[in-house]
Design a protein around this motif. Structure first.
Motif, PDB file in Angstrom:
ATOM      1  N   LEU A 183       0.820  -1.210   0.000  1.00 16.51           N
ATOM      2  CA  LEU A 183       0.000   0.000   0.000  1.00 16.51           C
ATOM      3  C   LEU A 183       0.853   1.259   0.000  1.00 16.51           C
ATOM      4  CD1 LEU A 183      -2.852  -0.991   2.488  1.00 16.51           C
ATOM      5  CD2 LEU A 183      -2.924  -0.939  -0.004  1.00 16.51           C
ATOM      6  N   GLU A 184       2.034   1.217   0.613  1.00 20.74           N
ATOM      7  CA  GLU A 184       2.936   2.367   0.574  1.00 20.74           C
ATOM      8  C   GLU A 184       3.421   2.638  -0.846  1.00 20.74           C
ATOM      9  OE1 GLU A 184       6.036   1.628   3.327  1.00 20.74           O
ATOM     10  OE2 GLU A 184       4.849   2.167   5.095  1.00 20.74           O
ATOM     11  N   LEU A 185       3.614   1.580  -1.626  1.00 19.23           N
ATOM     12  CA  LEU A 185       3.981   1.775  -3.037  1.00 19.23           C
ATOM     13  C   LEU A 185       2.873   2.506  -3.780  1.00 19.23           C
ATOM     14  CD1 LEU A 185       5.639   1.244  -5.611  1.00 19.23           C
ATOM     15  CD2 LEU A 185       4.559  -1.018  -5.725  1.00 19.23           C
ATOM     16  N   LEU A 186       1.631   2.101  -3.569  1.00 19.61           N
ATOM     17  CA  LEU A 186       0.515   2.766  -4.237  1.00 19.61           C
ATOM     18  C   LEU A 186       0.338   4.193  -3.733  1.00 19.61           C
ATOM     19  CD1 LEU A 186      -2.093  -0.149  -4.303  1.00 19.61           C
ATOM     20  CD2 LEU A 186      -0.206   0.335  -5.869  1.00 19.61           C
ATOM     21  N   ASP A 187       0.587   4.422  -2.440  1.00 15.12           N
ATOM     22  CA  ASP A 187       0.508   5.785  -1.906  1.00 15.12           C
ATOM     23  C   ASP A 187       1.584   6.681  -2.498  1.00 15.12           C
ATOM     24  OD1 ASP A 187      -1.667   5.152  -0.374  1.00 15.12           O
ATOM     25  OD2 ASP A 187      -0.515   4.726   1.449  1.00 15.12           O
ATOM     26  N   PHE A 419       2.308 -14.587  -1.171  1.00 16.08           N
ATOM     27  CA  PHE A 419       2.368 -14.628  -2.638  1.00 16.08           C
ATOM     28  C   PHE A 419       2.539 -16.051  -3.158  1.00 16.08           C
ATOM     29  CE2 PHE A 419       4.052 -10.412  -1.472  1.00 16.08           C
ATOM     30  CZ  PHE A 419       3.102  -9.647  -2.088  1.00 16.08           C
ATOM     31  N   THR A 420       2.486 -17.032  -2.283  1.00 12.04           N
ATOM     32  CA  THR A 420       2.675 -18.418  -2.695  1.00 12.04           C
ATOM     33  C   THR A 420       1.366 -19.183  -2.719  1.00 12.04           C
ATOM     34  OG1 THR A 420       4.900 -18.375  -1.731  1.00 12.04           O
ATOM     35  CG2 THR A 420       3.959 -20.530  -2.222  1.00 12.04           C
ATOM     36  N   TYR A 421       0.495 -18.932  -1.749  1.00 10.57           N
ATOM     37  CA  TYR A 421      -0.758 -19.672  -1.632  1.00 10.57           C
ATOM     38  C   TYR A 421      -1.934 -18.717  -1.797  1.00 10.57           C
ATOM     39  CZ  TYR A 421       2.536 -22.917   0.475  1.00 10.57           C
ATOM     40  OH  TYR A 421       3.613 -23.723   0.710  1.00 10.57           O
ATOM     41  N   ALA A 422      -2.932 -19.179  -2.541  1.00 19.12           N
ATOM     42  CA  ALA A 422      -4.086 -18.331  -2.846  1.00 19.12           C
ATOM     43  C   ALA A 422      -4.970 -18.103  -1.628  1.00 19.12           C
ATOM     44  CB  ALA A 422      -4.911 -18.957  -3.975  1.00 19.12           C
ATOM     45  N   ASP A 423      -4.908 -18.996  -0.642  1.00 17.91           N
ATOM     46  CA  ASP A 423      -5.784 -18.853   0.520  1.00 17.91           C
ATOM     47  C   ASP A 423      -5.477 -17.600   1.326  1.00 17.91           C
ATOM     48  OD1 ASP A 423      -7.154 -21.107  -0.107  1.00 17.91           O
ATOM     49  OD2 ASP A 423      -5.989 -22.437   1.186  1.00 17.91           O
ATOM     50  N   ALA A 424      -4.227 -17.153   1.324  1.00 21.88           N
ATOM     51  CA  ALA A 424      -3.841 -15.949   2.070  1.00 21.88           C
ATOM     52  C   ALA A 424      -3.249 -14.890   1.150  1.00 21.88           C
ATOM     53  CB  ALA A 424      -2.835 -16.301   3.170  1.00 21.88           C
ATOM     54  N   LYS A 425      -3.636 -14.917  -0.094  1.00 25.09           N
ATOM     55  CA  LYS A 425      -3.069 -14.015  -1.093  1.00 25.09           C
ATOM     56  C   LYS A 425      -3.512 -12.570  -0.863  1.00 25.09           C
ATOM     57  CE  LYS A 425      -3.458 -13.255  -6.070  1.00 25.09           C
ATOM     58  NZ  LYS A 425      -4.048 -13.812  -7.299  1.00 25.09           N
ATOM     59  N   ILE A 426      -2.567 -11.656  -1.004  1.00 28.56           N
ATOM     60  CA  ILE A 426      -2.874 -10.232  -0.861  1.00 28.56           C
ATOM     61  C   ILE A 426      -3.648  -9.769  -2.106  1.00 28.56           C
ATOM     62  CG2 ILE A 426      -1.866  -7.922  -0.752  1.00 28.56           C
ATOM     63  CD1 ILE A 426       0.395  -9.071   0.867  1.00 28.56           C
ATOM     64  N   PRO A 427      -4.780  -9.101  -1.949  1.00 25.05           N
ATOM     65  CA  PRO A 427      -5.568  -8.667  -3.112  1.00 25.05           C
ATOM     66  C   PRO A 427      -4.944  -7.459  -3.805  1.00 25.05           C
ATOM     67  CG  PRO A 427      -6.631  -7.926  -1.101  1.00 25.05           C
ATOM     68  CD  PRO A 427      -5.453  -8.765  -0.672  1.00 25.05           C
ATOM     69  N   ILE A 432      -4.751  -2.028  -6.837  1.00 24.33           N
ATOM     70  CA  ILE A 432      -4.287  -1.260  -7.996  1.00 24.33           C
ATOM     71  C   ILE A 432      -5.463  -0.644  -8.736  1.00 24.33           C
ATOM     72  CG2 ILE A 432      -3.014  -1.380 -10.174  1.00 24.33           C
ATOM     73  CD1 ILE A 432      -1.400  -3.669  -8.999  1.00 24.33           C
ATOM     74  N   ARG A 433      -6.557  -1.371  -8.848  1.00 23.80           N
ATOM     75  CA  ARG A 433      -7.738  -0.791  -9.503  1.00 23.80           C
ATOM     76  C   ARG A 433      -8.268   0.393  -8.713  1.00 23.80           C
ATOM     77  NH1 ARG A 433      -9.054  -6.315 -10.249  1.00 23.80           N
ATOM     78  NH2 ARG A 433     -10.506  -6.231  -8.470  1.00 23.80           N
ATOM     79  N   ALA A 434      -8.215   0.308  -7.386  1.00 22.76           N
ATOM     80  CA  ALA A 434      -8.618   1.459  -6.573  1.00 22.76           C
ATOM     81  C   ALA A 434      -7.675   2.642  -6.797  1.00 22.76           C
ATOM     82  CB  ALA A 434      -8.641   1.076  -5.099  1.00 22.76           C
ATOM     83  N   LEU A 435      -6.382   2.355  -6.974  1.00 24.80           N
ATOM     84  CA  LEU A 435      -5.422   3.429  -7.281  1.00 24.80           C
ATOM     85  C   LEU A 435      -5.753   4.089  -8.609  1.00 24.80           C
ATOM     86  CD1 LEU A 435      -2.690   4.956  -6.967  1.00 24.80           C
ATOM     87  CD2 LEU A 435      -1.608   2.979  -8.051  1.00 24.80           C
ATOM     88  N   GLU A 436      -6.068   3.314  -9.614  1.00 27.41           N
ATOM     89  CA  GLU A 436      -6.393   3.881 -10.919  1.00 27.41           C
ATOM     90  C   GLU A 436      -7.630   4.784 -10.840  1.00 27.41           C
ATOM     91  OE1 GLU A 436      -4.701  -0.017 -13.367  1.00 27.41           O
ATOM     92  OE2 GLU A 436      -6.858   0.315 -13.099  1.00 27.41           O
ATOM     93  N   GLU A 437      -8.614   4.360 -10.096  1.00 23.70           N
ATOM     94  CA  GLU A 437      -9.811   5.198  -9.945  1.00 23.70           C
ATOM     95  C   GLU A 437      -9.495   6.486  -9.185  1.00 23.70           C
ATOM     96  OE1 GLU A 437     -12.731   2.815  -8.102  1.00 23.70           O
ATOM     97  OE2 GLU A 437     -12.923   1.394  -9.776  1.00 23.70           O
TER      98      GLU A 437
END
Length: 460
Positions: A183-187, A419-427, A432-437
């Motif tokens: 999130l800091e990258l997007l900020d 970033f390895t397992y989908a069960d705990a994957k960061i959305p 990023i779509r929220a950043l674009e908006e």
């Protein structure tokens, strides 16, 4: 020719004091309306206020110049099977349902849908059945005391539970730190756009900086989630030779850029793509271009000079973005020490095996004593009631508790590697779509201030 004093007087007049003329006349019907010639504060009579088309809207247009918004049209171009909107999001759930018995019906994404958990449980049941058959055919099995056997299966329960609690807490801290860094990258991308808006940088330069920031976020997200698997134990076997590793890395880079073209078809130019494809961590190197462009803009006078505090603040944004990428990458590359994870996993599995053996012994003794009493002609109704009660209590302590510990181990491993397992994957895609908006809304507002003219650091 104007004299030097007159030239200085003309240059000293700021553009804001020039009196605005009357609004332009309404264009004739059927004529093209130039958005740049529309009035800044107000609307032409009988016509809708035309806003300048933002860069992400222009970059999403196809060759046929189809006018669609950038962040909504690209999803329609991709394959529905690989659409990122259809992927499992571990953070999108109704938390109000967790506290009720409705939680038993929430199966998708929980720890109980992992195949490896039920494989270990089935193996434990097989061990219990084998031990039960062995005890049943031993003549002297009635001499074994069940109280002694129960201690065999419970001496590790408290110790394993304590270690799993520490590991789960550490895994959750890693997950939160990774989300915070992303999130800091997007900020940083939002802050860069805000700085350019405050300095009145040209639309082309501001769009380029924002485009590089969004491209960096997409490349980071796709590169980290490309090998994401559904459950633990489904990872692919890595190659051994150096030539195979280079070939796999090349194919991986091509897959990442193909995915970018499917999701954001015109986000990167062809010349930029050819340069970036030569580097494996191009998502971080993009901020080198951002820093270089900032320096060029400072030399051209579009932003304050390099010795100024404003220039240092802008470079701090670049450093913040680069540091965030480094933190996210570190969580993916640096795992917990193998000796710690391996020892914890062995303790959990040994505890499971010991409890399975204990349950098998108690079950075998129960059947043996029941059969002996039946042959002797004793009344066995009360005896079988006590035996079944003892078997049920032994099943709860020797089988259910190890299953819970296995589930905690699965959860800890999944959360430790977001970033390895989908069960705990960061959305990341949703972020990023929220950043674009946000960038779309901010650019729209900055182009049309309500009561003042746009700022401009470089006076033309």
């Amino acid at each position: 020719m104007a004299t030097a004093p007159n030239m200085e007087e003309n240059a000293a007049v700021p553009p804001a004091v020039v009196e605005a003329g009357p609004p332009p006349a309404e264009p004739a019907a059927g004529s093209d309306i130039d958005p740049e010639r529309q009035p800044l504060l107000g609307e032409a009579e009988g016509t809708e206020f035309a806003r300048t088309k933002s860069w992400w809207q222009r970059f999403s247009e196809k060759a046929s110049e189809t006018k669609q918004q950038w962040f909504s049209s690209v999803f329609a171009r991709g394959d529905e099977k690989t659409n990122i909107e259809e992927e499992w999001d571990s953070t999108q759930y109704d938390i109000t349902q967790i506290t009720s018995w409705t939680a038993f019906t929430m199966v998708e994404g929980c720890a109980w849908d992992n195949v490896s958990l039920w494989k270990c449980t089935g193996q434990a049941l097989i061990i219990s059945c084998l031990v039960t058959l062995t005890v049943y055919f031993i003549p002297d099995a009635v001499l074994i005391k069940p109280e002694k056997i129960e201690k065999l299966g419970t001496f590790l329960n408290v110790f394993v539970g304590l270690l799993l609690g520490f590991f789960l807490s550490s895994s959750m801290n890693r997950w939160w730190n990774c989300v915070t860094a992303f999130l800091e990258l997007l900020d940083a991308v939002r802050s860069m756009q805000m700085q350019m808006t405050a300095l009145g940088v040209s639309q082309e330069k501001s769009e380029t900086l924002s485009r590089y920031g969004i491209l960096s976020a997409w490349l980071l997200h796709l590169s980290l989630n490309l090998e994401c698997v559904s459950h633990p134990g489904e990872g692919e076997v890595k190659c051994q030779t150096k030539e195979e590793q280079q070939e796999v890395e090349k194919e991986r880079t091509e897959r990442i850029w193909k995915k970018v073209e499917e999701l954001r078809p015109n986000l990167v130019k062809e010349a930029e793509k050819q340069v970036l494809m030569q580097y494996s961590e191009c998502y971080a190197l993009l901020w080198t271009w951002v820093a270089s462009l900032i320096g060029r803009m400072s030399q051209d006078g579009e932003i304050p000079p390099m010795p100024s505090p404003t220039y240092g603040r802008i470079l701090n944004i670049v450093q913040q973005a680069y540091g965030s990428i480094r933190d996210v990458r570190a969580v993916h590359l640096i795992k917990a020490p193998f000796i710690y994870i391996h020892t914890l996993a062995i303790l959990v599995h040994v505890n499971n095996i010991l409890n399975a053996i204990s349950f098998g012994l108690i079950l075998g003794i129960a059947f043996t004593t029941g059969a002996a009493d039946s042959k002797s002609g004793l009344r066995t109704d009360r005896h079988w009631t006590a035996v079944l009660t003892s078997v049920f209590m032994s099943f709860c302590t020797s089988m259910l508790a190890p299953i819970l510990y296995l589930a905690l181990l699965e959860v800890s491993v999944c959360v430790a590697q977001p970033f390895t397992y989908a069960d705990a994957k960061i959305p990341g895609a949703r972020f990023i779509r929220a950043l674009e908006e946000d960038l779309t809304s901010a650019a729209d507002l900055s182009e049309h201030p309500p009561l003042w003219q746009k700022p401009c650091f470089k006076v033309k």
